[in-house]
Design a protein around this motif. Structure first.
Motif, PDB file in Angstrom:
ATOM      1  N   LEU A 141      18.821  33.178  13.737  1.00 34.82           N
ATOM      2  CA  LEU A 141      17.403  32.969  13.451  1.00 34.82           C
ATOM      3  C   LEU A 141      17.225  32.258  12.111  1.00 34.82           C
ATOM      4  N   GLY A 142      18.105  32.543  11.150  1.00 37.76           N
ATOM      5  CA  GLY A 142      18.045  31.823   9.885  1.00 37.76           C
ATOM      6  C   GLY A 142      18.289  30.332  10.062  1.00 37.76           C
ATOM      7  N   LEU A 143      19.234  29.974  10.935  1.00 44.21           N
ATOM      8  CA  LEU A 143      19.458  28.558  11.221  1.00 44.21           C
ATOM      9  C   LEU A 143      18.234  27.912  11.866  1.00 44.21           C
ATOM     10  N   ALA A 144      17.579  28.650  12.761  1.00 47.90           N
ATOM     11  CA  ALA A 144      16.379  28.109  13.410  1.00 47.90           C
ATOM     12  C   ALA A 144      15.253  27.918  12.400  1.00 47.90           C
ATOM     13  N   ALA A 145      15.075  28.876  11.494  1.00 48.80           N
ATOM     14  CA  ALA A 145      14.038  28.733  10.467  1.00 48.80           C
ATOM     15  C   ALA A 145      14.327  27.549   9.550  1.00 48.80           C
ATOM     16  N   GLU A 146      15.585  27.371   9.204  1.00 48.18           N
ATOM     17  CA  GLU A 146      15.958  26.216   8.385  1.00 48.18           C
ATOM     18  C   GLU A 146      15.667  24.914   9.130  1.00 48.18           C
ATOM     19  N   GLN A 147      15.918  24.900  10.431  1.00 43.36           N
ATOM     20  CA  GLN A 147      15.660  23.710  11.231  1.00 43.36           C
ATOM     21  C   GLN A 147      14.176  23.373  11.267  1.00 43.36           C
ATOM     22  N   GLU A 152      23.045  40.186  25.855  1.00 43.65           N
ATOM     23  CA  GLU A 152      23.561  38.835  25.956  1.00 43.65           C
ATOM     24  C   GLU A 152      22.567  37.792  25.464  1.00 43.65           C
ATOM     25  N   LYS A 153      21.268  38.103  25.486  1.00 39.31           N
ATOM     26  CA  LYS A 153      20.253  37.112  25.152  1.00 39.31           C
ATOM     27  C   LYS A 153      19.483  37.473  23.886  1.00 39.31           C
ATOM     28  N   LEU A 154      20.051  38.314  23.048  1.00 41.42           N
ATOM     29  CA  LEU A 154      19.324  38.757  21.866  1.00 41.42           C
ATOM     30  C   LEU A 154      18.978  37.583  20.954  1.00 41.42           C
ATOM     31  N   SER A 155      19.954  36.756  20.609  1.00 41.56           N
ATOM     32  CA  SER A 155      19.698  35.645  19.686  1.00 41.56           C
ATOM     33  C   SER A 155      18.707  34.653  20.293  1.00 41.56           C
ATOM     34  N   ALA A 156      18.894  34.325  21.565  1.00 39.24           N
ATOM     35  CA  ALA A 156      17.990  33.365  22.212  1.00 39.24           C
ATOM     36  C   ALA A 156      16.569  33.898  22.264  1.00 39.24           C
ATOM     37  N   GLU A 157      16.406  35.190  22.547  1.00 38.26           N
ATOM     38  CA  GLU A 157      15.063  35.768  22.618  1.00 38.26           C
ATOM     39  C   GLU A 157      14.400  35.789  21.241  1.00 38.26           C
ATOM     40  N   LEU A 158      15.153  36.085  20.200  1.00 38.28           N
ATOM     41  CA  LEU A 158      14.570  36.085  18.858  1.00 38.28           C
ATOM     42  C   LEU A 158      14.095  34.692  18.465  1.00 38.28           C
ATOM     43  N   VAL A 159      14.917  33.688  18.742  1.00 41.09           N
ATOM     44  CA  VAL A 159      14.521  32.322  18.429  1.00 41.09           C
ATOM     45  C   VAL A 159      13.304  31.923  19.255  1.00 41.09           C
ATOM     46  N   SER A 160      13.262  32.338  20.521  1.00 49.44           N
ATOM     47  CA  SER A 160      12.117  32.026  21.370  1.00 49.44           C
ATOM     48  C   SER A 160      10.839  32.675  20.839  1.00 49.44           C
TER      49      SER A 160
END
Length: 465
Positions: free
Chosen positions: A291-297, A446-454
């Motif tokens: 999620l930190g990478l997504a926020a930076e993006q 399995e989808k924790l990171s994807a769901e947080l970014v979503s």
């Protein structure tokens, strides 16, 4: 220290034993036998004396800090100094901790002549996240005649930092990191026009009167329109629960979701196929860094807060590669503590330290009724000032009753009734939090990171901050 090698044992068997037996059987051959045995003994003694200098001037150097990723093959650079610059063949062994596996216990290295420094890469596989040290290296070399093996332990100093493995998570979210400029894995229509001023442009039919910049219009003599964009540099904090409930192992294959007011049960809650995985905290740490990478993006500011029965590490929201490295260094040594979480402490800390409205992504476990009651009570401290998203990994077997047609015995029925009761409690908790303006989601492992970014991109798209 020196130890005998196979060559010494071979020569002992070839010369000493036969000639000693010959001397006992035939006394006339005693002089010849004693001469050969003495010559061998003299060679062995001379070789032992010369072995003392076999490892003289040889030392080992490792990098002070070596960074690795969990469950990914890494290469540790090892440098050997040969001050005398003589040709040597060494065996080198490192004192790896048990959390770092190596396919070989020792490595044979040939040091070339007229070269002071030699280097090679040691392949290893980190199995657990954390910080580990290598304090010793063992060297072994043959004596001049090869009768003895000289062994020496030399001190080294190296810290191995094993970080969470983000390779798989980033591969699943590859579309997000392709710098295409759109939010989400697929381009979605933006809701609203944003509230942050971007630029001025000439009037286009259809622009509203409230979008016209009247001063610029008067100066230029033609209609000029203001253009707005979605706000940037908003603060996003991930709040990680490192208490006793986060020490539980996750399972692969869990089904069902409670999110956004609707409950979806994709498959029957059959737990017979579930396999143990990493700890819940391990998944929280990995998802937080993704999620930190997504926020930076997206140009936002990213921060961290960890807690148990007290507030742990706090990193104020910023951006940049150096800041992300600081967040990663703060999380890679985080381990669960066998204490109950203190939500009163962490909510009070957030209320006092975070003055600006921010997105708070809480990663915790609320399947304990006592913990859940404390959590609901303390949400009133922060829910009005911040946007709070609460996420929890789904426990195994949590689903509505009668969703699995493959119930063979009575024990299976009771097991699914227990899963239904837990599902019902979490469903009621979600309704209570929803009435307070707090979003609660029960996510798959399995989808924790994807769901947080979503969730984060959905907040950005809808401009909820």
């Amino acid at each position: 220290m020196i130890v005998p090698q196979n060559r010494l044992l071979l020569w002992f068997a070839v010369i000493v034993l036969p000639f000693a037996l010959l001397m006992a059987v035939e006394p006339a051959a005693g002089i010849v036998s004693l001469s050969l045995i003495g010559a061998l003994a003299m060679a062995v003694v001379v070789d032992a004396i010369g072995a003392r200098t076999s490892l003289a001037g040889i030392s080992v150097a490792l990098p002070e800090i070596a960074r690795m990723s969990k469950d990914r093959e890494a290469k540790l650079e090892l440098r050997i100094r040969n001050e005398r610059q003589n040709q040597h063949t060494l065996r080198v062994a490192l004192g790896f901790p048990r959390e770092i596996q190596s396919p070989q216990e020792d490595v044979q290295v040939a040091l070339p002549r007229d070269t002071e420094w030699s280097r090679f890469s040691w392949i290893c596989l980190p199995l657990k996240r954390g910080s580990y040290r290598i304090d010793t290296a063992c060297l072994a070399a043959s004596s001049p005649f090869g009768f003895w093996s000289v062994r020496k332990t030399v001190p080294v100093r190296s810290e191995l930092r094993v970080y969470p493995n983000l390779y798989t998570e980033r591969r699943n979210l590859a579309a997000l990191f392709l710098h295409r400029g759109a939010f989400g894995l697929h381009a979605q229509r933006q809701l609203g026009k944003g509230r942050e001023f971007e630029k001025l442009r000439e009037y286009v039919p259809g622009d509203g009167y409230d979008e016209i910049h009247w001063k610029a219009t008067a100066r230029r003599g033609r209609p000029i329109t203001k253009v707005f964009q979605i706000e940037r540099t908003q603060e996003v904090y991930v709040v990680i629960d490192a208490s006793r409930l986060s020490a539980r192992e996750t399972v692969s294959g869990a089904r069902g979701q409670v999110s956004g007011g609707n409950t979806t049960t994709a498959d029957p809650p059959d737990t017979s196929h579930l396999t143990p995985g990493t700890s819940t905290l391990e998944r929280f740490v990995t998802a937080a860094l993704v999620l930190g990478l997504a926020a930076e993006q997206q140009g936002d500011l990213f921060g961290l807060l960890t807690f148990t029965d007290r507030v742990g590490k706090f990193i104020r929201a910023r951006n940049g590669q150096a800041h992300y490295s600081a967040c990663r260094d703060a999380l890679y040594t985080l381990q669960p503590q066998i204490v109950s979480p203190d939500y009163d402490e962490v909510c009070t800390f957030i209320r006092l330290r975070l003055r600006r409205r921010a997105l708070l992504v809480l990663l915790t476990s609320l399947d304990d009724s006592v913990v859940a009651d404390s959590f609901v009570k303390n949400m009133d401290l922060i829910r009005r000032q911040h946007l709070v998203l609460v996420n929890m990994l789904q426990p195994p077997g949590v689903a509505e009753v009668f969703t699995n047609p493959n119930i063979a015995v009575m024990d299976d029925l009771y097991q699914h009734l227990g899963g239904h009761l837990l599902w019902h409690n979490l469903r009621e908790l979600q309704k209570v939090l929803q009435r307070r303006g707090v979003h609660f989601s029960l996510l798959k492992n399995e989808k924790l990171s994807a769901e947080l970014v979503s969730q984060y991109l959905g907040v950005k798209r809808r401009q909820l901050l």
